[in-house]
Enzyme design. Structure first.
Site, PDB file in Angstrom:
ATOM      1  CE  LYS A  22      -1.811   2.044   3.825  1.00  0.00           C
ATOM      2  NZ  LYS A  22      -1.745   3.492   3.840  1.00  0.00           N
ATOM      3  CG  ASN A  23       2.430   2.797   3.611  1.00  0.00           C
ATOM      4  OD1 ASN A  23       1.220   2.991   3.469  1.00  0.00           O
ATOM      5  ND2 ASN A  23       3.017   2.728   4.795  1.00  0.00           N
ATOM      6  NE  ARG A 106       0.611  12.555   7.444  1.00  0.00           N
ATOM      7  CZ  ARG A 106       0.647  13.802   7.885  1.00  0.00           C
ATOM      8  NH1 ARG A 106      -0.444  14.425   8.212  1.00  0.00           N
ATOM      9  NH2 ARG A 106       1.800  14.433   8.007  1.00  0.00           N
ATOM     10  CB  CYS A 130      -4.676   6.413  10.485  1.00  0.00           C
ATOM     11  SG  CYS A 130      -5.127   4.992   9.507  1.00  0.00           S
ATOM     12  NE  ARG A 135      -0.374  10.342  10.243  1.00  0.00           N
ATOM     13  CZ  ARG A 135      -0.758   9.349   9.470  1.00  0.00           C
ATOM     14  NH1 ARG A 135      -1.983   8.918   9.509  1.00  0.00           N
ATOM     15  NH2 ARG A 135       0.083   8.776   8.625  1.00  0.00           N
ATOM     16  CG  ASP A 320       2.522   1.522   9.278  1.00  0.00           C
ATOM     17  OD1 ASP A 320       2.122   2.371  10.090  1.00  0.00           O
ATOM     18  OD2 ASP A 320       2.698   1.764   8.064  1.00  0.00           O
ATOM     19  NE  ARG A 412      -7.114   4.698   4.795  1.00  0.00           N
ATOM     20  CZ  ARG A 412      -6.320   5.513   5.470  1.00  0.00           C
ATOM     21  NH1 ARG A 412      -6.576   5.782   6.732  1.00  0.00           N
ATOM     22  NH2 ARG A 412      -5.277   6.078   4.900  1.00  0.00           N
TER      23      ARG A 412
HETATM   24  C1  UD1 Z   1       3.884   7.076   6.638  1.00  0.00           C
HETATM   25  C2  UD1 Z   1       3.073   5.841   6.348  1.00  0.00           C
HETATM   26  C3  UD1 Z   1       2.476   5.291   7.616  1.00  0.00           C
HETATM   27  C4  UD1 Z   1       3.552   5.057   8.667  1.00  0.00           C
HETATM   28  C5  UD1 Z   1       4.422   6.305   8.845  1.00  0.00           C
HETATM   29  C6  UD1 Z   1       5.633   6.068   9.732  1.00  0.00           C
HETATM   30  C7  UD1 Z   1       2.180   6.007   4.110  1.00  0.00           C
HETATM   31  C8  UD1 Z   1       0.984   6.215   3.260  1.00  0.00           C
HETATM   32  N1  UD1 Z   1       2.013   6.175   5.418  1.00  0.00           N
HETATM   33  O1  UD1 Z   1       3.010   8.046   7.180  1.00  0.00           O
HETATM   34  O2  UD1 Z   1       1.840   4.057   7.289  1.00  0.00           O
HETATM   35  O3  UD1 Z   1       2.940   4.770   9.894  1.00  0.00           O
HETATM   36  O4  UD1 Z   1       4.909   6.754   7.573  1.00  0.00           O
HETATM   37  O5  UD1 Z   1       6.375   5.013   9.253  1.00  0.00           O
HETATM   38  O6  UD1 Z   1       3.241   5.682   3.651  1.00  0.00           O
HETATM   39  N2  UD1 Z   1       5.967  14.677  11.201  1.00  0.00           N
HETATM   40  C9  UD1 Z   1       6.171  15.979  11.526  1.00  0.00           C
HETATM   41  N3  UD1 Z   1       6.112  16.913  10.519  1.00  0.00           N
HETATM   42  C10 UD1 Z   1       5.855  16.574   9.220  1.00  0.00           C
HETATM   43  C11 UD1 Z   1       5.659  15.214   8.914  1.00  0.00           C
HETATM   44  C12 UD1 Z   1       5.728  14.282   9.932  1.00  0.00           C
HETATM   45  O7  UD1 Z   1       6.400  16.340  12.678  1.00  0.00           O
HETATM   46  O8  UD1 Z   1       5.805  17.463   8.358  1.00  0.00           O
HETATM   47  C13 UD1 Z   1       6.023  13.649  12.275  1.00  0.00           C
HETATM   48  C14 UD1 Z   1       4.700  12.913  12.448  1.00  0.00           C
HETATM   49  O9  UD1 Z   1       3.790  13.642  13.251  1.00  0.00           O
HETATM   50  C15 UD1 Z   1       5.170  11.621  13.087  1.00  0.00           C
HETATM   51  C16 UD1 Z   1       6.535  11.388  12.439  1.00  0.00           C
HETATM   52  O10 UD1 Z   1       6.943  12.635  11.885  1.00  0.00           O
HETATM   53  O11 UD1 Z   1       5.349  11.791  14.459  1.00  0.00           O
HETATM   54  C17 UD1 Z   1       6.542  10.353  11.352  1.00  0.00           C
HETATM   55  O12 UD1 Z   1       5.524  10.669  10.412  1.00  0.00           O
HETATM   56  P1  UD1 Z   1       5.690  10.350   8.865  1.00  0.00           P
HETATM   57  O13 UD1 Z   1       6.858   9.471   8.650  1.00  0.00           O
HETATM   58  O14 UD1 Z   1       5.633  11.636   8.114  1.00  0.00           O
HETATM   59  O15 UD1 Z   1       4.381   9.524   8.569  1.00  0.00           O
HETATM   60  P2  UD1 Z   1       3.484   9.563   7.272  1.00  0.00           P
HETATM   61  O16 UD1 Z   1       4.294   9.884   6.079  1.00  0.00           O
HETATM   62  O17 UD1 Z   1       2.281  10.358   7.564  1.00  0.00           O
END
Ligand code: UD1
Length: 432
Positions: A22-23, A106, A130, A135, A320, A412
């Site tokens: 998926k990701n 997201r 989610c 986030r 995950d 999803r």
């Molecule tokens: C992606 C994955 C999700 C997985 C996550 C962490 C997809 C579609 N989703 O989510 O399944 O759980 O990686 O492996 O691939 N953060 C910030 N600022 C930002 C962005 C992120 O502070 O601009 C923080 C988030 O709040 C969180 C951490 O960074 O605490 C990791 O988030 P991130 O790796 O960005 O997760 P996603 O990309 O949303």
């Protein structure tokens, strides 16, 4: 809203085909924004997130053709698990990602970078997805700003524009973020000059996207490391790519066998991406044997050993997989500590597991699990994607009936989970 009704308690036996990740596929599909030529993706899993992203891309004007075994299919009604998609971005005529679609996922926010890189402007709704923590999107915006974008946030939308092309940058992420790394890469491949990004996320799904971008003509050095060097190109071409297999789906079925006992074959496994996960599961007592290049036999006698884990960015233990591992530890004699370092609100499965008889105490970011002999059946509620699948795992272990509500979360990210489990002997039904 669909529910799953499960009566478990039997050892699993049979074969499961692991689907495309998926990701990964979400990132791969998004790269179609960057080229006017055909992008063909194989091993695309049938998931509601794929449909949501297709809707978003079609809303931009991208055409998507779907084939299954060479025959045209309708993406929204197909009964197949494994699809081939051909996306063409030459017809993009709308640079706005609306809230109505973005609220579902997201990853919709990942369109901001490529839109800006290709067209110089974009308006993208702030994302949904989610509810596992705040986030934020600051890192996504900071990289794009560092590349010359002007971005304002108003009425729930990010409005971005750049004068001419995005410019290369040297940027250090102050936190490892999968999504922000993806957005940055898709922006830099069409930016002017050579960008260096430090402290990048290294997840296999990001590597998969980078390999596709290289096929499209991008110049990305150090793929799979935290330091990416990207030389922007004037344009990218079309390409064909097979989506990597889903390591989280693989890990989920490994956790399942620990809870049910029995023995199953997993096909279409990507071993490279789950090396560390396999080592962790082996320590719990689950037997995992590589039986072919992409095949493994997993078996267990349900004698699970308690162990502590903490989630970390790749190659650490994946957030995950935290919920599924927690479900497994619930039946391990002794005490295990599960620490969630990535998301501050990712224990929503725990009250539901407690309804099924689990003994868990949460203190800040750590859940302390004391093993119980078995789960009981209950009516429970799916709250996010991985939280909901952990309830399926708990249900598989007990002969009592479990009813899991709101399973749209599971759809999803798990391709036809009830079909896969039914083939392994599980009494599982989807009811309206
Ligand atoms: C992606 C994955 C999700 C997985 C996550 C962490 C997809 C579609 N989703 O989510 O399944 O759980 O990686 O492996 O691939 N953060 C910030 N600022 C930002 C962005 C992120 O502070 O601009 C923080 C988030 O709040 C969180 C951490 O960074 O605490 C990791 O988030 P991130 O790796 O960005 O997760 P996603 O990309 O949303």
């Amino acid at each position: 809203m669909d529910k799953l009704v499960i009566k478990g308690g039997k050892p699993l036996s049979g074969t499961i085909e692991i689907s495309g990740a998926k990701n990964s596929v979400l990132a791969l599909m998004m790269t179609s924004i960057l080229t006017d030529e055909d992008l063909t993706l194989h091993n695309v899993p049938y998931l509601s997130d794929v449909l949501t992203l297709a809707e978003l891309l079609e809303n931009f004007g991208i055409t998507i053709k779907v084939k299954n075994n060479g025959q045209p299919e309708d993406l929204y009604t197909t009964k197949e698990n494994n699809l081939s998609l051909t996306l063409n971005g030459s017809t993009i005529n709308n640079l706005n990602a609306p809230y109505s679609i973005a609220k579902k996922m997201r990853a919709s926010f990942w369109s901001l970078g490529p839109m800006l890189a290709k067209f110089g402007k974009a308006t993208v709704s702030l994302p949904g997805g989610c509810s596992i923590g705040t986030r934020q999107i600051d890192l996504h915006l900071d990289t794009l700003k560092a590349m010359g974008a002007e971005i304002s946030i108003s009425n729930g939308y990010a409005n971005a524009k750049v004068n001419g092309r995005l410019k290369a940058t040297n940027f250090t992420f102050n936190k490892v973020s999968v999504g922000a790394t993806i957005n940055a890469i898709m922006s830099a491949v069409l930016a002017e000059g050579v960008s260096t990004f430090l402290n990048c996320a290294q997840e296999p799904e990001i590597q998969d996207m980078c390999h596709l971008l290289v096929k499209m003509g991008a110049d990305i050095k150090n793929i799979g490391t935290s330091k990416l060097i990207i030389t922007g190109q004037d344009k990218l071409q079309g390409a064909t790519h097979t989506t990597m297999s889903d390591r989280i789906e693989t890990g989920t079925y490994i956790a399942a066998i620990g809870l049910t006992g029995g023995s199953i074959t997993l096909n279409n496994v990507d071993f490279e991406s789950i090396k560390n996960l396999i080592d962790t599961f082996k320590k719990t007592g689950i037997q995992i044997e590589k039986t072919g290049d992409r095949t493994m036999q997993i078996s267990s006698d349900k004698q699970i050993k308690a162990m502590d884990i903490q989630t970390m960015p790749y190659p650490g233990f994946p957030t995950d997989m935290q919920a599924q591992f927690t479900a497994l530890m619930c039946l391990a004699p002794g005490t295990s500590c599960i620490t969630e370092n990535l998301f501050e609100n990712r224990f929503m499965h725990i009250p539901e597991l407690q309804r099924m008889g689990a003994d868990i105490t949460i203190n800040n970011r750590t859940a302390t699990v004391v093993g119980v002999p078995q789960f009981n059946g209950a009516k429970v509620m799916a709250t996010d994607l991985r939280a909901s699948v952990c309830l399926v795992l708990a249900a598989l272990s007990t002969p009592e009936e479990t009813i899991i509500d709101r399973i749209y979360h599971i759809d999803r990210g798990y391709c036809r989970i009830e079909h896969k489990l039914a083939k392994c002997g599980v009494d599982i039904k989807r009811v309206k």
